[in-house]
Design a protein around this motif. Structure first.
Motif, mmCIF file in Angstrom:
data_model
loop_
_atom_site.group_PDB
_atom_site.id
_atom_site.type_symbol
_atom_site.label_atom_id
_atom_site.label_comp_id
_atom_site.label_asym_id
_atom_site.label_seq_id
_atom_site.Cartn_x
_atom_site.Cartn_y
_atom_site.Cartn_z
ATOM 1 N N VAL A 230 -0.221 7.313 -4.725
ATOM 2 C CA VAL A 230 -0.160 7.521 -3.281
ATOM 3 C C VAL A 230 -1.505 7.224 -2.614
ATOM 4 O O VAL A 230 -1.555 6.936 -1.420
ATOM 5 C CB VAL A 230 0.308 8.955 -2.962
ATOM 6 C CG1 VAL A 230 -0.821 9.971 -3.169
ATOM 7 C CG2 VAL A 230 0.861 9.059 -1.551
ATOM 8 N N GLU A 231 -2.596 7.255 -3.385
ATOM 9 C CA GLU A 231 -3.911 6.904 -2.847
ATOM 10 C C GLU A 231 -4.121 5.396 -2.809
ATOM 11 O O GLU A 231 -4.957 4.900 -2.049
ATOM 12 C CB GLU A 231 -5.011 7.552 -3.691
ATOM 13 C CG GLU A 231 -5.014 9.072 -3.651
ATOM 14 C CD GLU A 231 -6.010 9.672 -4.618
ATOM 15 O OE1 GLU A 231 -6.887 10.431 -4.157
ATOM 16 O OE2 GLU A 231 -5.934 9.387 -5.822
ATOM 17 N N ILE A 232 -3.377 4.685 -3.635
ATOM 18 C CA ILE A 232 -3.503 3.229 -3.699
ATOM 19 C C ILE A 232 -2.589 2.562 -2.675
ATOM 20 O O ILE A 232 -3.004 1.660 -1.945
ATOM 21 C CB ILE A 232 -3.170 2.736 -5.116
ATOM 22 C CG1 ILE A 232 -4.093 3.409 -6.141
ATOM 23 C CG2 ILE A 232 -3.282 1.219 -5.201
ATOM 24 C CD1 ILE A 232 -3.637 3.241 -7.564
ATOM 25 N N ALA A 233 -1.328 2.999 -2.639
ATOM 26 C CA ALA A 233 -0.338 2.424 -1.724
ATOM 27 C C ALA A 233 0.447 3.554 -1.061
ATOM 28 O O ALA A 233 1.569 3.854 -1.465
ATOM 29 C CB ALA A 233 0.599 1.481 -2.471
ATOM 30 N N PRO A 234 -0.138 4.210 -0.065
ATOM 31 C CA PRO A 234 0.536 5.338 0.582
ATOM 32 C C PRO A 234 1.737 4.869 1.414
ATOM 33 O O PRO A 234 1.818 3.686 1.788
ATOM 34 C CB PRO A 234 -0.549 5.931 1.478
ATOM 35 C CG PRO A 234 -1.469 4.797 1.745
ATOM 36 C CD PRO A 234 -1.468 3.955 0.504
ATOM 37 N N PRO A 235 2.666 5.777 1.698
ATOM 38 C CA PRO A 235 3.804 5.417 2.547
ATOM 39 C C PRO A 235 3.337 4.930 3.917
ATOM 40 O O PRO A 235 2.319 5.388 4.442
ATOM 41 C CB PRO A 235 4.589 6.728 2.660
ATOM 42 C CG PRO A 235 4.151 7.547 1.490
ATOM 43 C CD PRO A 235 2.731 7.170 1.220
ATOM 44 N N SER A 236 4.084 4.011 4.491
ATOM 45 C CA SER A 236 3.697 3.454 5.787
ATOM 46 C C SER A 236 4.069 4.361 6.954
ATOM 47 O O SER A 236 3.586 4.167 8.069
ATOM 48 C CB SER A 236 4.361 2.086 5.981
ATOM 49 O OG SER A 236 5.775 2.203 5.894
ATOM 50 N N VAL A 237 4.921 5.352 6.706
ATOM 51 C CA VAL A 237 5.354 6.248 7.783
ATOM 52 C C VAL A 237 4.530 7.528 7.747
ATOM 53 O O VAL A 237 3.951 7.891 6.721
ATOM 54 C CB VAL A 237 6.858 6.589 7.654
ATOM 55 C CG1 VAL A 237 7.692 5.325 7.786
ATOM 56 C CG2 VAL A 237 7.145 7.287 6.327
ATOM 57 N N ALA A 238 4.477 8.221 8.884
ATOM 58 C CA ALA A 238 3.794 9.513 8.952
ATOM 59 C C ALA A 238 4.602 10.556 8.185
ATOM 60 O O ALA A 238 5.843 10.536 8.190
ATOM 61 C CB ALA A 238 3.621 9.934 10.407
#
Length: 279
Positions: A230-238
């Motif tokens: 999740v630190e490398i490719a976090p979700p694009s939504v809030a």
């Protein structure tokens, strides 16, 4: 005793998986060089040196010739002196198992991945004949395994890592300062040693920096940071965040190593990040 709910690969660290990281050994030579520099003459490695490493309580297997009379008389318990070996190849593995490391969104907790990274470096060091030592820090405190050589030593470090990780899972508690482990590391690692410190990107607090700077003085210190997916490719939504009765929406951003790299460089510390969730 670790709960059965936590007894799963990637959550519970096992000594077996750390032992499995050992590469297939090469056939041993009858002689090993006195140094690892070109042109060295095959000879027996030198033994213990003259520089005192520590005075500690006697344990079974210690050389009785190393008993310290003064410490033994003062405490009433046999104590021995240990010395830095006459070699310039010592590796210290420091594993942070504090609560902040006991989480993950991928296939393994950050703490498990950190232990795997450290074990890989430890096996590489053992294969070339280096002395290897281990330190862990958990909510319960600091545990230490002094430097020795060989497969047996790496096996002992694997067992210690697994045991201390179980304690961390079973009794998470409050997160202590890293300073105590850094001070112990400076006592354990001789000048010229390689120190691998595995923690999270926020694991070094400002109050830990003086101890880390002292540790890095005349030693090669590398900060290992196993990044979570999740630190490398976090979700694009809030994402919704709840704390008590408060609710917020927050957007995560990928980890930027530049500020931490700059901060560590000022302390004479190298930064190495691991982005492989299977590591």
């Amino acid at each position: 005793m670790v709960s059965s709910a936590l007894d799963h690969p990637g959550i519970r660290l096992s000594a077996k998986e750390l032992l499995a990281l050992r590469e297939t050994p090469t056939p041993p030579n009858r002689h090993r060089p006195a140094t690892r520099r070109p042109g060295s003459v095959p000879a027996r490695l030198p033994g213990a040196g003259m520089d005192l490493r520590e005075v500690r309580a006697f344990v079974e297997g210690d050389d009785t010739r190393r008993i310290d009379p003064a410490a033994t008389a003062r405490t009433g318990i046999p104590h021995v002196r240990s010395f830095h070996e006459d070699r310039d190849d010592t590796v210290l593995l420091v594993a942070d198992f504090r609560p902040a490391m006991l989480w993950g969104t991928g296939s393994a907790l950050r703490s498990v991945r950190a232990a795997r990274c450290l074990a890989g470096h430890g096996w590489n060091a053992a294969a070339r004949g280096a002395s290897v030592a281990g330190i862990t820090i958990t909510a319960s405190g600091v545990s230490v395994l002094p430097a020795r050589t060989g497969v047996r030593q790496m096996s002992a470090i694997a067992q210690m890592f697994a045991h201390e990780h179980d304690k961390a899972l079973d009794r998470p508690g409050a997160s202590p300062s890293l300073t105590a482990a850094l001070v112990r590391a400076a006592q354990l690692a001789p000048v010229g040693a390689q120190v691998w410190l595995a923690t999270d990107p926020q694991g070094i607090a400002p109050e830990d920096e003086p101890a880390l700077r002292r540790l890095a003085r005349r030693r090669r210190v590398t900060l290992l940071c196993p990044l979570d997916p999740v630190e490398i490719a976090p979700p694009s939504v809030a994402l919704p965040i709840r704390s008590g009765s408060s609710n917020r929406l927050a957007r995560l951003h990928p980890f930027d190593p530049a500020p931490l790299t700059s901060r560590m460089r000022a302390l004479n510390v190298m930064l190495e990040v691991s982005t492989d969730d299977a590591s």
